[in-house]
Design a protein around this motif. Sequence first.
Motif, PDB file in Angstrom:
ATOM      1  N   GLY A  76      -3.551 -11.092 -18.767  1.00 47.50           N
ATOM      2  CA  GLY A  76      -3.656 -11.692 -20.100  1.00 47.50           C
ATOM      3  C   GLY A  76      -2.567 -12.695 -20.400  1.00 47.50           C
ATOM      4  O   GLY A  76      -2.236 -12.932 -21.563  1.00 47.50           O
ATOM      5  N   ALA A  77      -1.997 -13.302 -19.358  1.00 46.29           N
ATOM      6  CA  ALA A  77      -0.915 -14.262 -19.560  1.00 46.29           C
ATOM      7  C   ALA A  77      -1.194 -15.543 -18.780  1.00 46.29           C
ATOM      8  O   ALA A  77      -0.325 -16.033 -18.047  1.00 46.29           O
ATOM      9  CB  ALA A  77       0.409 -13.641 -19.150  1.00 46.29           C
ATOM     10  N   LYS A  78      -2.376 -16.073 -18.932  1.00 42.09           N
ATOM     11  CA  LYS A  78      -2.735 -17.308 -18.231  1.00 42.09           C
ATOM     12  C   LYS A  78      -1.680 -18.370 -18.552  1.00 42.09           C
ATOM     13  O   LYS A  78      -1.312 -18.559 -19.702  1.00 42.09           O
ATOM     14  CB  LYS A  78      -4.115 -17.776 -18.671  1.00 42.09           C
ATOM     15  CG  LYS A  78      -4.643 -18.944 -17.883  1.00 42.09           C
ATOM     16  CD  LYS A  78      -6.071 -19.278 -18.318  1.00 42.09           C
ATOM     17  CE  LYS A  78      -6.626 -20.409 -17.500  1.00 42.09           C
ATOM     18  NZ  LYS A  78      -7.215 -19.978 -16.259  1.00 42.09           N
ATOM     19  N   GLY A  79      -1.187 -19.040 -17.519  1.00 43.20           N
ATOM     20  CA  GLY A  79      -0.157 -20.048 -17.715  1.00 43.20           C
ATOM     21  C   GLY A  79       1.252 -19.500 -17.750  1.00 43.20           C
ATOM     22  O   GLY A  79       2.193 -20.241 -18.032  1.00 43.20           O
ATOM     23  N   TYR A  80       1.421 -18.209 -17.449  1.00 39.51           N
ATOM     24  CA  TYR A  80       2.769 -17.618 -17.408  1.00 39.51           C
ATOM     25  C   TYR A  80       3.651 -18.465 -16.491  1.00 39.51           C
ATOM     26  O   TYR A  80       3.291 -18.760 -15.360  1.00 39.51           O
ATOM     27  CB  TYR A  80       2.672 -16.185 -16.898  1.00 39.51           C
ATOM     28  CG  TYR A  80       3.984 -15.459 -16.761  1.00 39.51           C
ATOM     29  CD1 TYR A  80       4.781 -15.210 -17.870  1.00 39.51           C
ATOM     30  CD2 TYR A  80       4.420 -14.989 -15.524  1.00 39.51           C
ATOM     31  CE1 TYR A  80       5.979 -14.516 -17.747  1.00 39.51           C
ATOM     32  CE2 TYR A  80       5.609 -14.292 -15.385  1.00 39.51           C
ATOM     33  CZ  TYR A  80       6.386 -14.062 -16.507  1.00 39.51           C
ATOM     34  OH  TYR A  80       7.573 -13.369 -16.381  1.00 39.51           O
ATOM     35  N   ASP A  81       4.788 -18.857 -16.988  1.00 37.91           N
ATOM     36  CA  ASP A  81       5.679 -19.745 -16.255  1.00 37.91           C
ATOM     37  C   ASP A  81       6.624 -18.930 -15.378  1.00 37.91           C
ATOM     38  O   ASP A  81       7.288 -18.013 -15.862  1.00 37.91           O
ATOM     39  CB  ASP A  81       6.474 -20.589 -17.249  1.00 37.91           C
ATOM     40  CG  ASP A  81       7.095 -21.808 -16.610  1.00 37.91           C
ATOM     41  OD1 ASP A  81       6.767 -22.127 -15.445  1.00 37.91           O
ATOM     42  OD2 ASP A  81       7.900 -22.457 -17.288  1.00 37.91           O
ATOM     43  N   TYR A  82       6.675 -19.261 -14.114  1.00 37.76           N
ATOM     44  CA  TYR A  82       7.585 -18.616 -13.177  1.00 37.76           C
ATOM     45  C   TYR A  82       8.183 -19.693 -12.270  1.00 37.76           C
ATOM     46  O   TYR A  82       7.683 -20.812 -12.200  1.00 37.76           O
ATOM     47  CB  TYR A  82       6.865 -17.529 -12.355  1.00 37.76           C
ATOM     48  CG  TYR A  82       5.621 -18.004 -11.664  1.00 37.76           C
ATOM     49  CD1 TYR A  82       5.663 -18.515 -10.387  1.00 37.76           C
ATOM     50  CD2 TYR A  82       4.386 -17.953 -12.321  1.00 37.76           C
ATOM     51  CE1 TYR A  82       4.522 -18.957  -9.760  1.00 37.76           C
ATOM     52  CE2 TYR A  82       3.234 -18.394 -11.706  1.00 37.76           C
ATOM     53  CZ  TYR A  82       3.307 -18.898 -10.421  1.00 37.76           C
ATOM     54  OH  TYR A  82       2.170 -19.349  -9.810  1.00 37.76           O
ATOM     55  N   ALA A  83       9.259 -19.346 -11.596  1.00 35.43           N
ATOM     56  CA  ALA A  83       9.957 -20.307 -10.742  1.00 35.43           C
ATOM     57  C   ALA A  83       9.348 -20.284  -9.344  1.00 35.43           C
ATOM     58  O   ALA A  83       8.990 -19.225  -8.831  1.00 35.43           O
ATOM     59  CB  ALA A  83      11.438 -19.964 -10.689  1.00 35.43           C
ATOM     60  N   ARG A  84       9.244 -21.455  -8.760  1.00 33.71           N
ATOM     61  CA  ARG A  84       8.609 -21.604  -7.440  1.00 33.71           C
ATOM     62  C   ARG A  84       9.608 -22.168  -6.445  1.00 33.71           C
ATOM     63  O   ARG A  84      10.331 -23.108  -6.739  1.00 33.71           O
ATOM     64  CB  ARG A  84       7.407 -22.525  -7.561  1.00 33.71           C
ATOM     65  CG  ARG A  84       6.382 -21.967  -8.504  1.00 33.71           C
ATOM     66  CD  ARG A  84       5.370 -22.971  -8.929  1.00 33.71           C
ATOM     67  NE  ARG A  84       4.558 -22.346  -9.992  1.00 33.71           N
ATOM     68  CZ  ARG A  84       3.526 -22.894 -10.538  1.00 33.71           C
ATOM     69  NH1 ARG A  84       3.146 -24.088 -10.161  1.00 33.71           N
ATOM     70  NH2 ARG A  84       2.862 -22.260 -11.475  1.00 33.71           N
ATOM     71  N   THR A  85       9.582 -21.575  -5.261  1.00 34.64           N
ATOM     72  CA  THR A  85      10.436 -22.041  -4.177  1.00 34.64           C
ATOM     73  C   THR A  85       9.555 -22.306  -2.957  1.00 34.64           C
ATOM     74  O   THR A  85       8.503 -21.674  -2.815  1.00 34.64           O
ATOM     75  CB  THR A  85      11.541 -20.992  -3.859  1.00 34.64           C
ATOM     76  OG1 THR A  85      12.482 -21.567  -2.961  1.00 34.64           O
ATOM     77  CG2 THR A  85      10.969 -19.719  -3.278  1.00 34.64           C
ATOM     78  N   PRO A  86       9.948 -23.243  -2.102  1.00 39.44           N
ATOM     79  CA  PRO A  86       9.134 -23.494  -0.911  1.00 39.44           C
ATOM     80  C   PRO A  86       8.933 -22.214  -0.086  1.00 39.44           C
ATOM     81  O   PRO A  86       9.792 -21.329  -0.054  1.00 39.44           O
ATOM     82  CB  PRO A  86       9.941 -24.525  -0.132  1.00 39.44           C
ATOM     83  CG  PRO A  86      10.759 -25.220  -1.178  1.00 39.44           C
ATOM     84  CD  PRO A  86      11.101 -24.150  -2.188  1.00 39.44           C
ATOM     85  N   HIS A  87       7.808 -22.170   0.587  1.00 36.18           N
ATOM     86  CA  HIS A  87       7.482 -21.047   1.456  1.00 36.18           C
ATOM     87  C   HIS A  87       7.871 -21.400   2.893  1.00 36.18           C
ATOM     88  O   HIS A  87       7.709 -22.556   3.287  1.00 36.18           O
ATOM     89  CB  HIS A  87       5.976 -20.764   1.388  1.00 36.18           C
ATOM     90  CG  HIS A  87       5.565 -19.599   2.219  1.00 36.18           C
ATOM     91  ND1 HIS A  87       5.786 -18.301   1.825  1.00 36.18           N
ATOM     92  CD2 HIS A  87       4.976 -19.531   3.434  1.00 36.18           C
ATOM     93  CE1 HIS A  87       5.336 -17.491   2.765  1.00 36.18           C
ATOM     94  NE2 HIS A  87       4.836 -18.216   3.745  1.00 36.18           N
ATOM     95  N   PRO A  88       8.351 -20.494   3.662  1.00 33.42           N
ATOM     96  CA  PRO A  88       8.641 -19.090   3.387  1.00 33.42           C
ATOM     97  C   PRO A  88      10.114 -18.872   3.025  1.00 33.42           C
ATOM     98  O   PRO A  88      10.950 -19.744   3.251  1.00 33.42           O
ATOM     99  CB  PRO A  88       8.309 -18.424   4.717  1.00 33.42           C
ATOM    100  CG  PRO A  88       8.723 -19.462   5.737  1.00 33.42           C
ATOM    101  CD  PRO A  88       8.406 -20.798   5.098  1.00 33.42           C
ATOM    102  N   VAL A  89      10.410 -17.682   2.545  1.00 37.11           N
ATOM    103  CA  VAL A  89      11.787 -17.297   2.247  1.00 37.11           C
ATOM    104  C   VAL A  89      12.307 -16.337   3.325  1.00 37.11           C
ATOM    105  O   VAL A  89      13.470 -16.405   3.718  1.00 37.11           O
ATOM    106  CB  VAL A  89      11.881 -16.641   0.853  1.00 37.11           C
ATOM    107  CG1 VAL A  89      13.266 -16.063   0.599  1.00 37.11           C
ATOM    108  CG2 VAL A  89      11.507 -17.646  -0.235  1.00 37.11           C
ATOM    109  N   ALA A  90      11.447 -15.488   3.813  1.00 37.97           N
ATOM    110  CA  ALA A  90      11.866 -14.414   4.732  1.00 37.97           C
ATOM    111  C   ALA A  90      12.645 -14.886   5.973  1.00 37.97           C
ATOM    112  O   ALA A  90      13.644 -14.266   6.319  1.00 37.97           O
ATOM    113  CB  ALA A  90      10.659 -13.581   5.146  1.00 37.97           C
ATOM    114  N   PRO A  91      12.254 -15.958   6.658  1.00 38.11           N
ATOM    115  CA  PRO A  91      12.972 -16.303   7.887  1.00 38.11           C
ATOM    116  C   PRO A  91      14.232 -17.146   7.690  1.00 38.11           C
ATOM    117  O   PRO A  91      14.868 -17.533   8.662  1.00 38.11           O
ATOM    118  CB  PRO A  91      11.919 -17.095   8.688  1.00 38.11           C
ATOM    119  CG  PRO A  91      11.076 -17.730   7.651  1.00 38.11           C
ATOM    120  CD  PRO A  91      11.034 -16.740   6.511  1.00 38.11           C
TER     121      PRO A  91
END
Length: 180
Positions: free
Chosen positions: A137-152
């Motif tokens: 129920g939170a369409k458009g919820y803003d979150y931070a994005r980082t390039p993929h991947p992070v794990a390696p």
Amino acid sequence: MFEAMIDPTARPAVTAPVVLAPRPAELAGLTVGLLTNTKKNAESFLDEVGALLAEEHGVAGLVRRKKLNIAQTAPAEMRDELVRACDVIVVGVGDCGSCSASAVADGLELEAAGVPAVVICSEAFVPTADAMADLKGAKGYDYARTPHPVAPLERAEVRARARRILPDLVGILTRASVAA
């Protein structure tokens, strides 16, 4: 009724939009929660974010918690503890489909409890994160994005990613609350 039978997500009908928690004007003097999962580099990524928030934004304290199941939301007791102890919370790192979805679900649970939360997800899983936000129920919820991947990533690369994403994190945590 018929739509529910053909929807493969079996998602429940959302009755009311999520109301995000009010944001502080700044982070100085606040306690920041760092809710991480067990994905490789998630903990070190949030440690770097916490160090940068302390050095550059004057946060008063950091509370670190790690959930042990990346595919499920944090246990209710852990979320309740963070809500009681923290002024704002950083959740991450969503670096796969399951962990991105559960990170967004964690962020929205924390928001619903009245604490501003920002989620970090890798860009490859934006559709998953958006789908979970929509489902909750939170369409458009803003979150931070980082390039993929992070794990390696190596330690210096994790530090560089934390540095690069910091303005987005601070912006999402401090700007005016917007209902989804």
